[in-house]
Each structure stands twice: as structure tokens, then as C-alpha cells.
Design an enzyme around this catalytic site. Structure first.
Site, mmCIF file in Angstrom:
data_model
loop_
_atom_site.group_PDB
_atom_site.id
_atom_site.type_symbol
_atom_site.label_atom_id
_atom_site.label_comp_id
_atom_site.label_asym_id
_atom_site.label_seq_id
_atom_site.Cartn_x
_atom_site.Cartn_y
_atom_site.Cartn_z
ATOM 1 N N ARG A 191 35.298 21.260 41.630
ATOM 2 C CA ARG A 191 34.185 20.971 42.700
ATOM 3 C C ARG A 191 32.994 21.064 42.150
ATOM 4 O O ARG A 191 31.869 20.417 42.497
ATOM 5 C CB ARG A 191 34.703 21.586 43.857
ATOM 6 C CG ARG A 191 35.712 21.353 44.410
ATOM 7 C CD ARG A 191 35.759 22.239 45.807
ATOM 8 N NE ARG A 191 34.817 21.815 46.702
ATOM 9 C CZ ARG A 191 35.049 21.052 47.728
ATOM 10 N NH1 ARG A 191 36.190 20.509 47.868
ATOM 11 N NH2 ARG A 191 33.923 20.729 48.703
ATOM 12 N N ASP B 10 36.123 16.470 43.854
ATOM 13 C CA ASP B 10 37.357 17.082 44.685
ATOM 14 C C ASP B 10 38.738 16.868 44.319
ATOM 15 O O ASP B 10 39.054 15.928 43.905
ATOM 16 C CB ASP B 10 37.008 16.165 46.059
ATOM 17 C CG ASP B 10 38.086 16.918 47.050
ATOM 18 O OD1 ASP B 10 38.767 17.562 46.661
ATOM 19 O OD2 ASP B 10 37.928 16.715 48.514
ATOM 20 N N LEU B 11 39.344 17.866 43.938
ATOM 21 C CA LEU B 11 40.718 17.746 43.193
ATOM 22 C C LEU B 11 41.747 17.114 44.153
ATOM 23 O O LEU B 11 42.900 16.697 43.666
ATOM 24 C CB LEU B 11 41.398 19.142 43.074
ATOM 25 C CG LEU B 11 40.433 19.985 41.975
ATOM 26 C CD1 LEU B 11 40.930 21.321 41.792
ATOM 27 C CD2 LEU B 11 39.817 19.188 40.833
ATOM 28 N N HIS C 59 57.272 39.397 38.153
ATOM 29 C CA HIS C 59 57.300 40.140 36.952
ATOM 30 C C HIS C 59 58.552 41.307 36.870
ATOM 31 O O HIS C 59 59.081 41.432 35.857
ATOM 32 C CB HIS C 59 55.941 41.123 36.868
ATOM 33 C CG HIS C 59 54.747 40.256 36.977
ATOM 34 N ND1 HIS C 59 54.698 38.888 36.276
ATOM 35 C CD2 HIS C 59 53.658 40.413 37.546
ATOM 36 C CE1 HIS C 59 53.323 38.493 36.695
ATOM 37 N NE2 HIS C 59 52.805 39.583 37.467
ATOM 38 N N LYS D 103 50.025 49.878 43.532
ATOM 39 C CA LYS D 103 48.758 50.184 42.945
ATOM 40 C C LYS D 103 48.041 51.591 43.549
ATOM 41 O O LYS D 103 48.522 52.163 44.306
ATOM 42 C CB LYS D 103 47.902 48.932 44.006
ATOM 43 C CG LYS D 103 48.362 47.757 43.729
ATOM 44 C CD LYS D 103 47.462 47.006 42.995
ATOM 45 C CE LYS D 103 47.561 45.456 42.846
ATOM 46 N NZ LYS D 103 47.383 44.976 41.585
HETATM 47 C C1 BG6 Z 1 49.336 40.106 38.311
HETATM 48 C C2 BG6 Z 1 49.282 40.562 39.791
HETATM 49 O O1 BG6 Z 1 50.292 39.107 38.368
HETATM 50 O O2 BG6 Z 1 49.539 41.071 37.420
HETATM 51 C C3 BG6 Z 1 48.230 41.695 39.685
HETATM 52 O O3 BG6 Z 1 48.933 39.792 40.650
HETATM 53 C C4 BG6 Z 1 48.383 42.930 38.939
HETATM 54 O O4 BG6 Z 1 48.190 42.379 41.091
HETATM 55 C C5 BG6 Z 1 48.581 42.115 37.284
HETATM 56 O O5 BG6 Z 1 47.426 43.690 38.757
HETATM 57 C C6 BG6 Z 1 49.317 43.252 36.400
HETATM 58 O O6 BG6 Z 1 49.158 42.581 35.067
HETATM 59 P P1 BG6 Z 1 48.762 43.203 33.708
HETATM 60 O O7 BG6 Z 1 48.867 42.362 32.807
HETATM 61 O O8 BG6 Z 1 47.298 43.633 34.246
HETATM 62 O O9 BG6 Z 1 49.498 44.391 33.766
#
Ligand code: BG6
Length: 498
Positions: free
Chosen positions: A50, A92-93, A247, A347
Site C-alpha cells: 500500500r 491496495d492488495l 514448529h 518466552k
Molecule cells: C516464530 C514465532 O515463528 O518463531 C516467534 O512466532 C518465535 O514467537 C520464533 O520467537 C522463534 O524462531 P527462531 O528462529 O528465532 O528460533
């Protein structure tokens, strides 16, 4: 495991080109590929966003990021060369006119080069735009070449099963499954790819890689970072959606899957799907025994005082979002029956550690005299993904000088020491694969869907029951006590102490 041939001429369309993901990760990775000569000779990067910018301003914006690593990028001939391939469309997408303009630009490039090019459409945008972009591309007939047109999306792919299915319906209305590349950037990490090499290129591990020898598996992805500037996204996601659904489930699949017949996208993904099918469901009445959630309070990280999650920008002051999640899973099949797989992520933990630890069963009979407390830890193989990429085998030896006292020691393999080169970033690997048309490291829809399906009872139970103990771990600690109990009731521990 080199799977690439010289890439074909490519038109790379980056939706959300002025956004954070493009700036932080995608463009720096494309530039590295350019420097290392992994991009096709004919490569045109077309940013779409945008922001009313010209290509020069966009290039300057990208240069700021690259300059952070100390490079004098503006004076670098290579950067000038890369920028010559940069185009930009501002609009605008959701507006079909943008896609007509895009088509004209792409056709002009093909005419100039006198060839049909591959088209990569990368959605570095918030997910609510995925459906609009995909259908606009479809209506502009930009999806049609099934072999050469690819669309790339990245998480969050929904926030539950239904929203994932809705995104997927929108993508598949025009694009075929083999044109869709769903990124899980963990799969681009060198050590993660190396799990398959370790298991299937060496004959010594596979014979002991099952319930007869493996006692349990622990997967940890701990970060010292908090939510930084992403509070408003994270507060609607939480650790289970942000990390476990994608992950950690991918890591579990790579550890638990059967060997593929060939190193090919479908075979690998089929074997991963077999694992997903075999995962024992978590019915709502078992959520309390098999899942733990946590949220960090204020604390200390590396000598600095850090605020509680509820005090972070963008986070509701009474937020119940979990910043820590742990699960106990079982893979109900011949190989893994009753072997617990413990998964945890958080975290603001005490250290940055991502690792998979395979713990082997104790010997059936211990002829040696009882040893010190350290020796109660099992023989284990640890695949370290971060911070350093390494593989460590922990095992017992006799202590020097003693008659028969045992000590647990480690044998290390470290990537950097062994190869003396920095490994490519995950995005470099994945973008190179997209351009080469190799989908092995990308998630197929059925796998993402199966992961949502497994986690839905946990998500639903957690959203129906307010946590009464949040915050339940201090920033800079090892996470909530309940996560230790999750393993301790089985006589296990997480082993990696923080
Ligand atoms: C992301 C998450 O997919 O992966 C983040 O949204 C996280 O919250 C991150 O910090 C961690 O990835 P990396 O590669 O920094 O270990």
C-alpha cells in the site's frame, strides 16, 4: 543431500514488500542468495504494498536493515546490482487493478527476456489478506501455470481448525496443492534438516530408535525474548498456536517418522503424516494431565529487570494468554507405543535453548556400585538446534582412579567447528527451495490440519477455563512448576536445567 539444479528465470512477487517480514527476513535472505549466486541469472523482484513508495525508496528502506550487520551497503556494487532487479507497485492488495498492473509488468519482463518465467507469489502480509490476494491472482489468471506458478504463505495459518480450513479453501480455489508452499521456518534450519541425515544416513541409530531402547523424548524450545513489539498479535495467539502447532509438531514428526523410500517432498510428507495419524488424541478430560500452560511475571534476564507479560505493549492487563506451553504426547504405533514425547516452549525463559533429547532406557541390570546423583541421568542423544548447532551423546565412563565409579560424559559434534562456515539462514534455504520448486521442507495442508485437530481440545479447554494462577513463572526462570510435574509423574525430568 544437494537437490537443486540451476534455477529457472523467476519473477518473484512480494506482497507486503514494505512490511516487517520482508524487511527483516525475506529481502536480506534474497540478497544473500544473490551474493552467493544462488538466484537465477534472470530474476526480477516485484514488491507490492500500500505504501506510496518508489523502488529507490524501498531499496533504501531495505538497505537500513542490511547496514545493521555493519555492511556499507550503499557503496556495495553487489547491492546496486541486486537493486536493479527491484520493481514496485503501490496499491491496495484487495484492488483487482493492482493485479492487472502486475500482469502487465510480468508480461513485459517475459517479452523482454523472450521466455516464460517461473512466478513466485510470496504473501508477506497479515493472514486476513491471503484469501483476497489468492483470488485476485486467480481472477487475473496469474495462477495458471501449475508447474511454474507458486504461492508462498506463512503462519499464522489460522487460529483454529475452522479458520485454517477457510484459508486453505481460499488458496485452493485457484492454486493446486503442489503450487502452495507453506513455510515453517524451523524446517529451514540446518540442524532440523540434519535430523533426517543423522537418522537415515547412518546405520547405527535406526536399530535403537524405537520403544525397545528409547525411554522418552523431550523437545524444548525456550527463548529469553519476550513478545517484543508483537504483543497485539501474540496476545491473540499464545504459545500453543505460535510455536507448538507448527514448529514443535514438525520436530516431533522428524524424530518419530519412518524412513522415506526416496528423499522427495511427497514421500517425506507422507511419512510425517503417518506420525500425525498415530498421535494419541487428547480428550478434554485429559487436558489437565497432558497439557500445562504458563504466563511469565516480571523477573530478571541477563541481569536486567524485565516486565511481566501483562505489562508488555499491546497486551491486555488481565490477559490469560499463555506464554508457555508443555504437552505430553504419544505416538500410537509399532515403533513408539507408550514412549512419552514431552514438548515444551516458553518466552522469557532462563536461556535460549532449542533441542531434542532422546533418552535411552537404563541398562536392565546394573552391575556397578551405586554412583553419585549425577549418574541417575540417562544415556541421551541431544540434537541442539539453538544457540549453537550441535549433536551431543551423553554416556557413562569409569571415573579415573576409582575402582568402578561411573561418570556421565559427553561426546560433541559442533557444526561450526566441523565445517568452519556459517550455515545459511532458514529463509535462505527455504527461498532457494521455493525457487527450485522443491517442497520437501514445506508443510502440506493435511499435516497442518491434523495438527490443529490434535490441539483443538486443549485450545478449547483452555479458553473455557480461566487460569487461576497466572502469572505462574518468573521471567528468567525455567517455566511453571506444573511442567516439571508433567514429566515427574512418569519418573522423568526435562534434563536441561535452566
Ligand atoms: C516464530 C514465532 O515463528 O518463531 C516467534 O512466532 C518465535 O514467537 C520464533 O520467537 C522463534 O524462531 P527462531 O528462529 O528465532 O528460533
Amino acid at each position: 543431500m544437494e537437490r537443486r539444479t540451476h534455477p529457472q528465470s523467476t519473477l518473484f512477487v512480494l506482497f507486503g514488500a514494505a512490511g516487517d517480514l520482508s524487511w527483516r527476513l525475506i529481502v536480506p535472505a534474497l540478497y544473500r542468495l544473490y551474493i552467493d549466486k544462488h538466484l537465477p541469472d534472470r530474476f526480477h523482484l516485484i514488491g507490492v504494498d500500500r505504501m506510496p513508495l518508489g523502488p529507490e525508496e524501498l531499496a533504501r528502506h531495505y538497505a537500513e536493515k542490511l547496514a545493521e550487520s555493519g555492511e556499507d551497503i550503499e557503496k556495495d556494487e553487489r547491492w546496486a546490482g541486486f537493486c536493479r532487479s527491484l520493481g514496485y507497485i503501490s496499491g491496495d492488495l484487495k484492488d483487482p487493478a493492482v493485479y492487472r498492473q502486475l500482469r502487465t509488468l510480468m508480461q513485459a519482463r517475459e517479452q523482454e527476456w523472450r521466455e516464460s518465467c517461473q512466478q513466485v507469489y510470496y504473501m508477506a502480509t497479515p493472514p486476513f489478506l491471503f484469501a483476497d490476494i489468492a483470488s485476485n491472482l486467480g481472477r487475473a489468471q496469474l495462477h495458471r501455470d501449475r508447474k511454474r506458478a507458486r504461492i508462498v504463505v506463512e503462519k499464522p495459518l489460522g487460529r483454529d481448525l475452522a479458520s485454517f480450513q477457510a484459508i486453505n479453501r481460499a488458496l485452493t480455489e485457484y492454486f493446486h496443492e503442489n503450487q502452495i508452499y507453506r513455510i515453517d521456518h524451523f524446517l529451514g534450519k540446518e540442524t532440523v534438516q540434519n535430523i533426517l541425515a543423522l537418522r537415515f544416513a547412518n546405520s547405527i541409530f535406526e536399530p535403537i530408535w524405537d520403544r525397545r531402547y528409547v525411554d522418552h523424548v523431550a523437545i524444548t524450545v525456550a527463548e529469553t525474548l519476550g513478545v517484543e513489539h508483537r504483543g497485539s498479535y501474540y496476545d491473540h495467539a499464545g504459545a500453543l498456536r505460535d510455536m507448538v502447532q507448527n514448529h514443535l509438531m514438525q520436530l516431533l514428526c522428524l524424530v518419530a517418522m519412518e524412513p522415506p523410500a526416496v528423499y522427495d517432498a511427497d514421500d517425506i510428507r507422507n511419512r510425517k503424516m503417518d506420525v500425525m495419524h498415530a498421535l494419541r488424541p487428547i480428550p478434554p478430560e485429559q487436558v489437565a494431565q497432558r497439557a500445562v500452560r504458563g504466563q511469565y511475571g516480571a523477573g530478571w534476564i541477563n541481569g536486567c529487570r524485565v516486565p511481566a507479560y501483562r505489562e508488555e505493549p499491546g497486551v491486555a492487563p488481565d490477559s490469560d494468554t499463555e506464554t508457555y506451553a508443555a504437552l505430553k504426547l504419544y505416538v500410537d504405533n509399532w515403533r513408539w507405543q507408550d514412549v512419552p514425547f514431552y514438548l515444551r516452549t516458553g518466552k522469557r525463559m532462563a536461556a535460549d535453548v532449542s533441542e531434542i533429547s532422546i533418552r535411552f532406557r537404563p541398562v536392565p541390570h546394573r552391575a556397578f556400585p551405586a554412583a553419585g546423583s549425577e549418574d541417575t541421568h540417562p544415556v541421551a542423544l541431544t540434537l541442539r538446534i539453538q544457540p549453537e548447532e550441535s549433536i551431543v551423546l551423553h554416556f557413562f565412563v569409569k571415573e579415573p582412579g576409582s575402582r568402578a565409579r561411573l561418570r556421565r560424559v559427553r561426546m560433541d559434534f559442533n557444526y561450526l567447528d566441523a565445517f568452519k562456515v556459517a550455515t545459511p539462514t532458514a529463509y535462505e534455504t527455504l527461498l532457494r527451495d521455493v525457487i527450485a520448486g522443491d517442497a520437501s521442507l514445506f508443510m502440506r495442508a493435511d499435516q497442518v490440519e491434523a495438527s490443529w485437530r490434535l490441539l483443538m481440545p486443549v485450545l478449547d479447554t483452555w479458553s473455557d477455563t480461566k487460569p487461576t494462577d497466572f502469572p505462574n513463572y518468573a521471567a528468567g526462570s525455567g517455566g511453571p512448576e506444573a511442567a516439571n510435574i508433567l514429566t515427574a509423574v512418569d519418573g522423568h525430568s526435562w534434563l536441561t536445567a535452566f
